[in-house]
Structures are given as structure tokens and as C-alpha cells.
Design a protein around this motif. Sequence first.
Motif, mmCIF file in Angstrom:
data_model
loop_
_atom_site.group_PDB
_atom_site.id
_atom_site.type_symbol
_atom_site.label_atom_id
_atom_site.label_comp_id
_atom_site.label_asym_id
_atom_site.label_seq_id
_atom_site.Cartn_x
_atom_site.Cartn_y
_atom_site.Cartn_z
ATOM 1 N N GLU A 23 0.824 -1.196 0.000
ATOM 2 C CA GLU A 23 0.000 0.000 0.000
ATOM 3 C C GLU A 23 0.867 1.259 0.000
ATOM 4 O O GLU A 23 1.927 1.313 0.605
ATOM 5 C CB GLU A 23 -0.905 0.020 1.238
ATOM 6 C CG GLU A 23 -1.949 -1.092 1.236
ATOM 7 C CD GLU A 23 -2.791 -1.065 2.489
ATOM 8 O OE1 GLU A 23 -2.796 -0.024 3.174
ATOM 9 O OE2 GLU A 23 -3.425 -2.081 2.786
ATOM 10 N N LYS A 24 0.370 2.273 -0.691
ATOM 11 C CA LYS A 24 1.045 3.555 -0.738
ATOM 12 C C LYS A 24 0.245 4.578 0.057
ATOM 13 O O LYS A 24 -0.983 4.476 0.158
ATOM 14 C CB LYS A 24 1.184 4.021 -2.186
ATOM 15 C CG LYS A 24 1.939 3.056 -3.097
ATOM 16 C CD LYS A 24 3.388 2.915 -2.680
ATOM 17 C CE LYS A 24 4.155 2.007 -3.632
ATOM 18 N NZ LYS A 24 5.554 1.797 -3.204
ATOM 19 N N PRO A 25 0.920 5.563 0.623
ATOM 20 C CA PRO A 25 0.183 6.615 1.328
ATOM 21 C C PRO A 25 -0.786 7.326 0.386
ATOM 22 O O PRO A 25 -0.493 7.512 -0.798
ATOM 23 C CB PRO A 25 1.290 7.563 1.808
ATOM 24 C CG PRO A 25 2.526 6.722 1.830
ATOM 25 C CD PRO A 25 2.373 5.746 0.706
ATOM 26 N N VAL A 26 -1.933 7.682 0.909
ATOM 27 C CA VAL A 26 -2.946 8.407 0.145
ATOM 28 C C VAL A 26 -3.039 9.819 0.708
ATOM 29 O O VAL A 26 -3.293 10.000 1.899
ATOM 30 C CB VAL A 26 -4.318 7.709 0.230
ATOM 31 C CG1 VAL A 26 -5.376 8.529 -0.509
ATOM 32 C CG2 VAL A 26 -4.233 6.304 -0.354
ATOM 33 N N VAL A 27 -2.832 10.820 -0.146
ATOM 34 C CA VAL A 27 -2.837 12.218 0.287
ATOM 35 C C VAL A 27 -4.099 12.897 -0.235
ATOM 36 O O VAL A 27 -4.417 12.809 -1.424
ATOM 37 C CB VAL A 27 -1.592 12.964 -0.221
ATOM 38 C CG1 VAL A 27 -1.644 14.428 0.220
ATOM 39 C CG2 VAL A 27 -0.324 12.286 0.295
ATOM 40 N N THR A 28 -4.817 13.566 0.656
ATOM 41 C CA THR A 28 -6.029 14.293 0.288
ATOM 42 C C THR A 28 -5.969 15.675 0.923
ATOM 43 O O THR A 28 -5.583 15.813 2.090
ATOM 44 C CB THR A 28 -7.292 13.574 0.775
ATOM 45 O OG1 THR A 28 -7.204 12.178 0.462
ATOM 46 C CG2 THR A 28 -8.524 14.152 0.105
ATOM 47 N N ASN A 29 -6.342 16.684 0.152
ATOM 48 C CA ASN A 29 -6.343 18.057 0.657
ATOM 49 C C ASN A 29 -7.767 18.532 0.894
ATOM 50 O O ASN A 29 -8.661 18.303 0.068
ATOM 51 C CB ASN A 29 -5.640 18.976 -0.342
ATOM 52 C CG ASN A 29 -4.153 18.679 -0.447
ATOM 53 O OD1 ASN A 29 -3.398 18.881 0.483
ATOM 54 N ND2 ASN A 29 -3.729 18.160 -1.600
#
Length: 464
Positions: A38-44
Motif C-alpha cells: 500500500e502507498k500513502p494516500v494524500v487528500t487536501n
Amino acid sequence: MNKKFVSALLCATMVTGSLVGCGTSSASKKASADEKKEKPVVTNFGDKNGTKLDLWTFVGQHADFYGKMVDKWNEKNPDRKISLKATTYPFADMHTKLTMTLQSKKGAPDICDVEVGQYPNVVKGQDEWLYSLDDAMKPYKDTMVKSRLDIYAGENGKHYGAPFHIGATVMYYNMEQLEKYGITQADVDAVKTWDDYEKLGKRYVQARGEKGKFFTSVDTGGTDWLTIAMSEYGEDWTGGNKKNAKPNVKLKSVKKMLELQQKLLKEKVAQVSTDGQVDTDGGIADIGNNTIVSFPKALWFMSRFKDKLGADSGKDQTGKWYIGKCPVFEEGQKCSVGIGGTGTVVTQQSKEKKLAADFLCFAKMSEDGEKMIWNDLGFDVCNTALWDACNSDQDNFYNKFFRNKPYEVLNQIKDDIGKVSITKNTPAINDQINTTTLNDVLEKGKNVGEALDEAQSTIESEAE
């Protein structure tokens, strides 16, 4: 890095769905391997011109929740608007990264979720690592459940973590299945003790008479059953959070529960939980397939019914389940305990500590935040002033999904919710119990006393 800390984190990766404990089944190991991909998920979220805050979490739904609360915050605080960057990491990756950044005093986020079992690794830094939330929580503190707030306090008495929920443990019953075999709600309500529970389970299994179908399941990758027992007897294997207390797993409560579980397995009333515990894909499949029809779990488990057993799941459980009190060994004991949780912290490395703390406490303790926690996440909120409103909300998913309303049960048990302390030795204890002891006792049938003796010896050699 501390050997025990690494061990506990490796343990935690193995059951990513529940974020508690660790199992040794092949399915659990596969979960560990899958998590590494899994990769980090970035949300603004929020106002791009607002003050920038970084938040780390290990649950995508938590990130979405904070995003909604940023919008509410910005609407109510036009002079203190926030631009929130939320990063969702795999469970162990985030906790390892957080501890390393706190120790190195570089690279930590403004705000970070911390799972309750990992919290001792973080709070030991106290003011050096974390920013106290005491001032920020003052507007809400009087209506919050004190025992839940105190779980996230440091040895100095300051509060460094904000809770999501109480995590009150209840017993879930599939009444639709039970009724098929002559068991009524009155029969369920008559269950007061674990002896009563065992008798009801035997009655169901005998009436059904179908191989591979059980009343309940026992976990080899989680300590919920043991935590319930400890709360009932007022015991605590971490020493009750007393200074310099030594860990002790050779407790009357733990021994009684493990012996009961062995008996349930022998009688075919219970199976060992698929994938090590009920809060895994395999465990939830057992619920959907009616392989088990009863199990103890915290009220936050309601969200699993919504996410994985709702109308769109193909195994819709709407209207089938009833929430009851947990049995006790001796009448008069506390019938519940707060289990699981996330204590969200503000780090000392934040350049906007006060803003971060004010927003965090608004998000997780205000009326707006607590309603969002209930409606979106399905957690039993800590703000007791909102319980009646939560209970009367006719449109709420959980009020419609279950045969009885969750907050009606919570009101019945509110004075009987025990507390089991989380201390610096908790990760090492959970590691030993979940990786070795439960498997020895429940899978291999090892003598409970001998298994606890061995666990005690190992834990003492690793205790801080």
C-alpha cells in the motif's frame, strides 16, 4: 529503535482490518504482506488560502471525517481558516514513522491519529513530544466520558490525545437465526452470566444440528474476551497504570476466560475465529454466512455492519441483529469495558500548535463533531449530552439497521463500563498473548496455567 516497539508494530501489521492484536494464520500473514504494498494516500481539504496543517492517519474514513470537519471549522471560524493535508498510511508504517520523527525531533505532522495500543510509545515523550490538549478541550470536557479521556493522559496527568469513541463492549446476537431454532429475545435478555451464555449456545447448536455452524467464535489474534474478563474482576495485567508496577498476566480473570473458551471449543459451541479474530475479512464472512450468530465486540463494530454487511454487500444483515449486554462471571460485576480507540495528538513540532489543538478538539468533541462521528463512523460518542439526540435520530443508519437502538443499550450499561489501563508494557504483553499464548491455549489445547506461566516469564524479560 526499541526491540519491543518494533515487535509490537510488526504484530500490528498482521491484522490490518481491526487494528488490534496479531494472529499467526496464513491469512493474517497475507494481510501483512499486502499492507506493505500500500502507498500513502494524500487528500487536501479546506481553504487553500488558510493556515496549512498536516495530519497523518491510518484509516481512510478518518481522513474523510477530518475533511468534513475542516469545512465546518472554516465556516464557524472565518478568521482562522485551515488548509488540511491529510495523509493516510498503512497502520504500522504510520506509527513507526511518527515515533521516529518524535524521537529525532524532525518531520512530525501537526496532528496525528494514534491507535490506543500504540499510544504508550508516543505519550511517554509527554511535553517534549506532544502538546497538551487540556486548554483546547475545556469547552467540551464536562460532557465527555472522563474514563475515556483519561486513557490518553500522560503520567503527569495532562491530556495529550482526543478520543473518537467510548468503545463500550456489547454482545451482538443474530436474532433471525436464533428465532429459527426457537430462541427468543426474552431468552437472550435472560443471559446474565457466562454460564447462561454457554447454556444458550449449547441449546442453539443442538437445535440446529448442522456441522460447521457455531454459536460464537473465540479469537487467537485479539484480546477482547480477556479484556472483558479483566474489567469484570477489576484486574489489569499492566499493573493498573501505577508507577513502577510490573505486568502480570497470571490473573484469575484471564485464567477463567481462557478455560471457558476452551470449554466452548470442546463443546462445539464455538470455533476459532477465521483469520484469528472476528474483525477480519474471514471473521466478517462468518457473520454474513451465519457460521456464527453471536459474538462480543465494542459498539464501534457497528460500522463493519454498515460497510461490509449492509444492503450492498450481497449478505445484507439489516434487521437481523440485536445488541445485548455482555455476560459476567459473577452477578454484580461490570458488564462492559471500553475497547479499542484512537487518541489523536498534536505534536510539539507543529508551528501552529494552538490552532491544531483547537481544531482537533472541535472536530472530536464538539456537538458538530460528535454528530458526525456517530452518523458517518458509527462510533458511540464520548459526549454524553448528545446521547438522547443520537438515540432519537430516526434517519440514522444504525438506528434502523439493528432491532434495538444502540444508545438505548449504552444508556443501560453506562455505569457498568470498566476501564483496563494502557501502559508502556501493553504492546509487549499484547505481542506475547496474541502471537503465542492464545494459539497455544485455543488451537493446541495447552493447559491454561502453564501457558500463562510461560507468557509471564517472557513478558517479564522484556518489560520496561
